[in-house]
Design a protein around this motif. Sequence first.
Motif, mmCIF file in Angstrom:
data_model
loop_
_atom_site.group_PDB
_atom_site.id
_atom_site.type_symbol
_atom_site.label_atom_id
_atom_site.label_comp_id
_atom_site.label_asym_id
_atom_site.label_seq_id
_atom_site.Cartn_x
_atom_site.Cartn_y
_atom_site.Cartn_z
ATOM 1 N N TRP A 192 24.955 49.395 28.646
ATOM 2 C CA TRP A 192 26.426 49.457 28.617
ATOM 3 C C TRP A 192 26.950 50.028 29.929
ATOM 4 N N ASN A 193 26.316 51.087 30.411
ATOM 5 C CA ASN A 193 26.729 51.736 31.650
ATOM 6 C C ASN A 193 26.624 50.773 32.834
ATOM 7 N N HIS A 194 25.528 50.031 32.901
ATOM 8 C CA HIS A 194 25.370 49.023 33.951
ATOM 9 C C HIS A 194 26.513 48.009 33.894
ATOM 10 N N ASP A 195 26.824 47.537 32.698
ATOM 11 C CA ASP A 195 27.904 46.556 32.545
ATOM 12 C C ASP A 195 29.244 47.120 33.024
ATOM 13 N N GLN A 196 29.482 48.400 32.785
ATOM 14 C CA GLN A 196 30.720 49.030 33.243
ATOM 15 C C GLN A 196 30.782 49.086 34.772
ATOM 16 N N MET A 224 29.251 47.044 36.850
ATOM 17 C CA MET A 224 29.449 45.681 37.347
ATOM 18 C C MET A 224 30.885 45.221 37.131
ATOM 19 N N ASP A 225 31.498 45.651 36.043
ATOM 20 C CA ASP A 225 32.903 45.337 35.789
ATOM 21 C C ASP A 225 33.782 45.897 36.912
ATOM 22 N N GLN A 226 33.475 47.096 37.356
ATOM 23 C CA GLN A 226 34.213 47.701 38.473
ATOM 24 C C GLN A 226 34.041 46.868 39.742
ATOM 25 N N GLY A 227 32.839 46.343 39.959
ATOM 26 C CA GLY A 227 32.590 45.496 41.130
ATOM 27 C C GLY A 227 33.401 44.216 41.090
ATOM 28 N N ALA A 228 33.443 43.569 39.942
ATOM 29 C CA ALA A 228 34.215 42.324 39.797
ATOM 30 C C ALA A 228 35.693 42.572 40.054
ATOM 31 N N LYS A 229 36.211 43.622 39.453
ATOM 32 C CA LYS A 229 37.627 43.960 39.639
ATOM 33 C C LYS A 229 37.907 44.344 41.092
ATOM 34 N N GLY A 230 36.942 44.986 41.732
ATOM 35 C CA GLY A 230 37.098 45.377 43.128
ATOM 36 C C GLY A 230 37.187 44.183 44.060
ATOM 37 N N ILE A 231 36.347 43.185 43.837
ATOM 38 C CA ILE A 231 36.409 41.963 44.657
ATOM 39 C C ILE A 231 37.744 41.276 44.461
ATOM 40 N N ALA A 232 38.156 41.110 43.207
ATOM 41 C CA ALA A 232 39.430 40.435 42.924
ATOM 42 C C ALA A 232 40.596 41.155 43.595
ATOM 43 N N ALA A 233 40.616 42.471 43.506
ATOM 44 C CA ALA A 233 41.700 43.250 44.107
ATOM 45 C C ALA A 233 41.658 43.178 45.629
ATOM 46 N N ALA A 234 40.459 43.312 46.205
ATOM 47 C CA ALA A 234 40.329 43.293 47.668
ATOM 48 C C ALA A 234 40.765 41.967 48.257
ATOM 49 N N LEU A 235 40.490 40.875 47.547
ATOM 50 C CA LEU A 235 40.842 39.544 48.048
ATOM 51 C C LEU A 235 42.210 39.073 47.549
ATOM 52 N N GLY A 236 42.778 39.794 46.595
ATOM 53 C CA GLY A 236 44.049 39.382 46.016
ATOM 54 C C GLY A 236 43.922 38.063 45.265
ATOM 55 N N VAL A 237 42.796 37.903 44.560
ATOM 56 C CA VAL A 237 42.529 36.659 43.833
ATOM 57 C C VAL A 237 42.332 36.963 42.356
ATOM 58 N N LYS A 238 42.321 35.914 41.572
ATOM 59 C CA LYS A 238 42.161 36.030 40.135
ATOM 60 C C LYS A 238 40.678 36.058 39.770
ATOM 61 N N LEU A 239 40.326 37.004 38.914
ATOM 62 C CA LEU A 239 38.997 37.069 38.312
ATOM 63 C C LEU A 239 39.080 36.295 37.012
ATOM 64 N N LEU A 240 38.342 35.196 36.919
ATOM 65 C CA LEU A 240 38.467 34.319 35.763
ATOM 66 C C LEU A 240 37.531 34.684 34.629
ATOM 67 N N SER A 241 36.334 35.104 34.946
ATOM 68 C CA SER A 241 35.396 35.492 33.893
ATOM 69 C C SER A 241 34.305 36.340 34.492
ATOM 70 N N TYR A 242 33.695 37.098 33.643
ATOM 71 C CA TYR A 242 32.550 37.910 34.049
ATOM 72 C C TYR A 242 31.785 38.337 32.833
#
Length: 155
Positions: free
Chosen positions: A131-135, A137-155
């Motif tokens: 569960w901790n690992h998944d959390q 990785m979730d931060q990483g996905a959100k970080g990429i989306a925010a840094a690029l100003g793009v939509k995260l569609l699924s993860y």
Amino acid sequence: MYTYNFETNWKFESDINQVWGLIGGFKYSDWWSGVSSEPIYQGTRQDGIGNKYHYVFRTKLPYQLAFVAEIVGKEEPKYLEIRATGELEGRGVWTLSQEGSLTHVHYVWQVNANKKWMNLLAPILRPAFVWNHDQVMDQGAKGIAAALGVKLLSY
């Protein structure tokens, strides 16, 4: 010692080169919440093979994990493989692909934990560690989306 095999999939409404710029740039602390990173060895190879980076990942549970990531394989902008040594030991492989206007990111992380307490408690706490690992990785996905100003569609 317990081995963990994690698989993560993200999709971004973005060009593959933009996403690669963040993942392949190794400055994860610039966009990944809870991560500190610094280069510790820059070799002479143009492709970066052999370069090493020190990472500390702070997690949702009250511990952090530190390791050195060495680039062992790279094919820009589609493939990146690292060897991890330290509190986590094993291998990580990023594979990126472009599907129309979407970039798919697939990450495989096969590691052993080298913290004695984690191995001792793994039979009981393994679900919490997953569960901790998944959390993280979730931060990483959100970080990429925010840094690029793009939509995260699924993860």
